[in-house]
Design an enzyme around this catalytic site. Sequence first.
Site, PDB file in Angstrom:
ATOM      1  CG  HIS A 277      -5.113   3.631   3.097  1.00 33.97           C
ATOM      2  ND1 HIS A 277      -6.365   4.135   3.133  1.00 33.97           N
ATOM      3  CD2 HIS A 277      -4.439   3.784   1.974  1.00 33.97           C
ATOM      4  CE1 HIS A 277      -6.619   4.387   1.776  1.00 33.97           C
ATOM      5  NE2 HIS A 277      -5.438   4.251   1.278  1.00 33.97           N
TER       6      HIS A 277
ATOM      7  CG  ASN B 134      -4.456   8.868  -2.905  1.00 35.39           C
ATOM      8  OD1 ASN B 134      -3.535   8.392  -2.361  1.00 35.39           O
ATOM      9  ND2 ASN B 134      -5.609   8.155  -3.556  1.00 35.39           N
TER      10      ASN B 134
ATOM     11  CD  GLU C 231      -2.898   0.674  -0.008  1.00 38.71           C
ATOM     12  OE1 GLU C 231      -2.959  -0.211  -0.616  1.00 38.71           O
ATOM     13  OE2 GLU C 231      -3.296   1.644  -0.714  1.00 38.71           O
TER      14      GLU C 231
ATOM     15  CG  ASN D 202      -5.568   8.242   0.657  1.00 40.83           C
ATOM     16  OD1 ASN D 202      -4.470   7.781   0.756  1.00 40.83           O
ATOM     17  ND2 ASN D 202      -6.305   7.413  -0.308  1.00 40.83           N
TER      18      ASN D 202
ATOM     19  CG  HIS E 231      -9.303   2.361   6.443  1.00 42.07           C
ATOM     20  ND1 HIS E 231      -9.712   3.618   6.905  1.00 42.07           N
ATOM     21  CD2 HIS E 231      -8.532   2.533   5.799  1.00 42.07           C
ATOM     22  CE1 HIS E 231      -9.157   4.449   6.078  1.00 42.07           C
ATOM     23  NE2 HIS E 231      -8.148   3.734   5.166  1.00 42.07           N
TER      24      HIS E 231
ATOM     25  CG  ASP F  76      -2.506   6.063  -5.011  1.00 40.38           C
ATOM     26  OD1 ASP F  76      -2.171   6.672  -3.948  1.00 40.38           O
ATOM     27  OD2 ASP F  76      -2.966   5.025  -5.456  1.00 40.38           O
ATOM     28  CG  ASN F  77       1.112   5.770  -2.699  1.00 40.27           C
ATOM     29  OD1 ASN F  77       0.281   5.955  -1.600  1.00 40.27           O
ATOM     30  ND2 ASN F  77       1.337   4.506  -2.748  1.00 40.27           N
TER      31      ASN F  77
HETATM   32  C1  LIG Z   1      -0.886   6.545   1.359  1.00 38.15           C
HETATM   33  C2  LIG Z   1      -1.290   6.565  -0.195  1.00 38.15           C
HETATM   34  O1  LIG Z   1      -1.642   7.280  -0.725  1.00 38.15           O
HETATM   35  N1  LIG Z   1      -1.163   5.250  -0.365  1.00 38.15           N
HETATM   36  C3  LIG Z   1      -1.943   5.052  -1.762  1.00 38.15           C
HETATM   37  C4  LIG Z   1      -0.702   3.981  -2.503  1.00 38.15           C
HETATM   38  O2  LIG Z   1      -1.262   3.507  -3.637  1.00 38.15           O
HETATM   39  C5  LIG Z   1      -2.484   2.568  -3.365  1.00 38.15           C
HETATM   40  C6  LIG Z   1      -2.716   1.845  -4.241  1.00 38.15           C
HETATM   41  O3  LIG Z   1      -2.111   2.250  -5.618  1.00 38.15           O
HETATM   42  C7  LIG Z   1      -3.322   3.509  -2.696  1.00 38.15           C
HETATM   43  O4  LIG Z   1      -4.746   2.812  -2.651  1.00 38.15           O
HETATM   44  C8  LIG Z   1      -3.105   4.123  -1.489  1.00 38.15           C
HETATM   45  O5  LIG Z   1      -3.910   4.918  -1.381  1.00 38.15           O
END
Ligand SMILES: CC(=O)N[C@H]1CO[C@H](CO)[C@@H](O)[C@@H]1O
Length: 318
Positions: free
Chosen positions: A114, A223, A53, A167, A133, A268-269
């Site tokens: 997460h 995110n 994750e 998130n 979660h 995303d990350n």
């Molecule tokens: C912390 C964060 O943003 N994690 C993301 C990293 O990537 C995963 C899947 O690609 C996301 O679901 C997470 O939210």
Amino acid sequence: MGKLVALTLLGAFLALIGERLVALREKTNAYREVEPVEPQNCHLIEGLENGSEDIDILPSGLAFISTGLNYPGMVNFAPDKPGQIFLMDLNEPNPRVQALNISDGFDKASFNPHGISTFIDKDHTVYLYVVNHPHMESTVEIFKFEEQQHSLIHLKTIKHELLKSVNDIVVLGAEQFYATRDHYFTNFFLATLEIVLDLHWTYVLFYSPREVKVVAKGFNSANGITVSSDKKYIYVADVFDKNIHVMKKHDNWDLTPLKVIQLDTLVDNLTIDPDTGDIWAGCHPNAIKLVIYNTEDPPGSEFQALSTRGVLWFLPAN
Ligand SMILES: CC(=O)N[C@H]1CO[C@H](CO)[C@@H](O)[C@@H]1O
Ligand SMILES: *[C@@H]1O[C@H](CO)[C@@H](O)[C@H](O)[C@H]1NC(C)=O
Ligand SMILES: *[C@@H]1O[C@H](CO)[C@@H](O)[C@H](O)[C@H]1NC(C)=O
């Protein structure tokens, strides 16, 4: 008359949904195909085959990795396994992962980690903050890292009215952090409708034991979040708006928007390159494929590097 108004409103609402559904195809990059590339020095890490994750790397080269997220609408290859935190020493020539043992008294069966973020205090003690979660709620768990024992000692669970649908998190002091909320609604149907309607109701929150406040709002789905090397700027990824927001951090923890970097991929990350300060972003080229998840035609993933020269210069470094 009342009926006419109601019909007109209904018509307008349906037209809005129709228009938003068309826009959604654009938003999710539903038609985008990526050309597969040979991943050169990239390889799958043994023990993490079912996905991971988030990752946070200490200056010493030790990396923490969260795995096993159960999240509505997202595929999970081992839905019955609780989440775990793995450790990997990047100084080793062939780094391997090892699951960290979590102290008793913490409910490991419902662990659903997460976003994660590390914090090192002045005594060099390492803390790991984990967005969790349990039973689909949102909490932030604070663990102390015991390197010799390869374990995490659970210290505290933080819950707050504003800490909903969290998130990612970035910790900047002892129990002082920013966190992103990726949905406004916690109900899955309403959360999906929220994306379709493009409500931009999600936000960034600042938490400390003395003060909790919303410091930036108006994101479609906030995110990944991280801080620049000089700790002056906060970077926030908006996954469905496909962009990164650069915000200035003030002494009272408020944030002011400075710049938005638009990309053509669902960001995303976020991670900062410790040597250059560049932003590295893990991205989803096509959100529809991600949700449908056909193993014959996998969704793919994409990496973007953005060079930061001062803050006003952002160049895709490719
Ligand atoms: C912390 C964060 O943003 N994690 C993301 C990293 O990537 C995963 C899947 O690609 C996301 O679901 C997470 O939210
Ligand atoms: C991956 O998931 C499968 C079940 O779906 C499980 O049997 C396997 O042990 C998991 N692998 C790892 C490395 O967790
Ligand atoms: C993990 O921790 C528990 C209690 O904290 C302990 O009983 C157990 O032996 C530990 N396991 C490992 C592999 O260290």
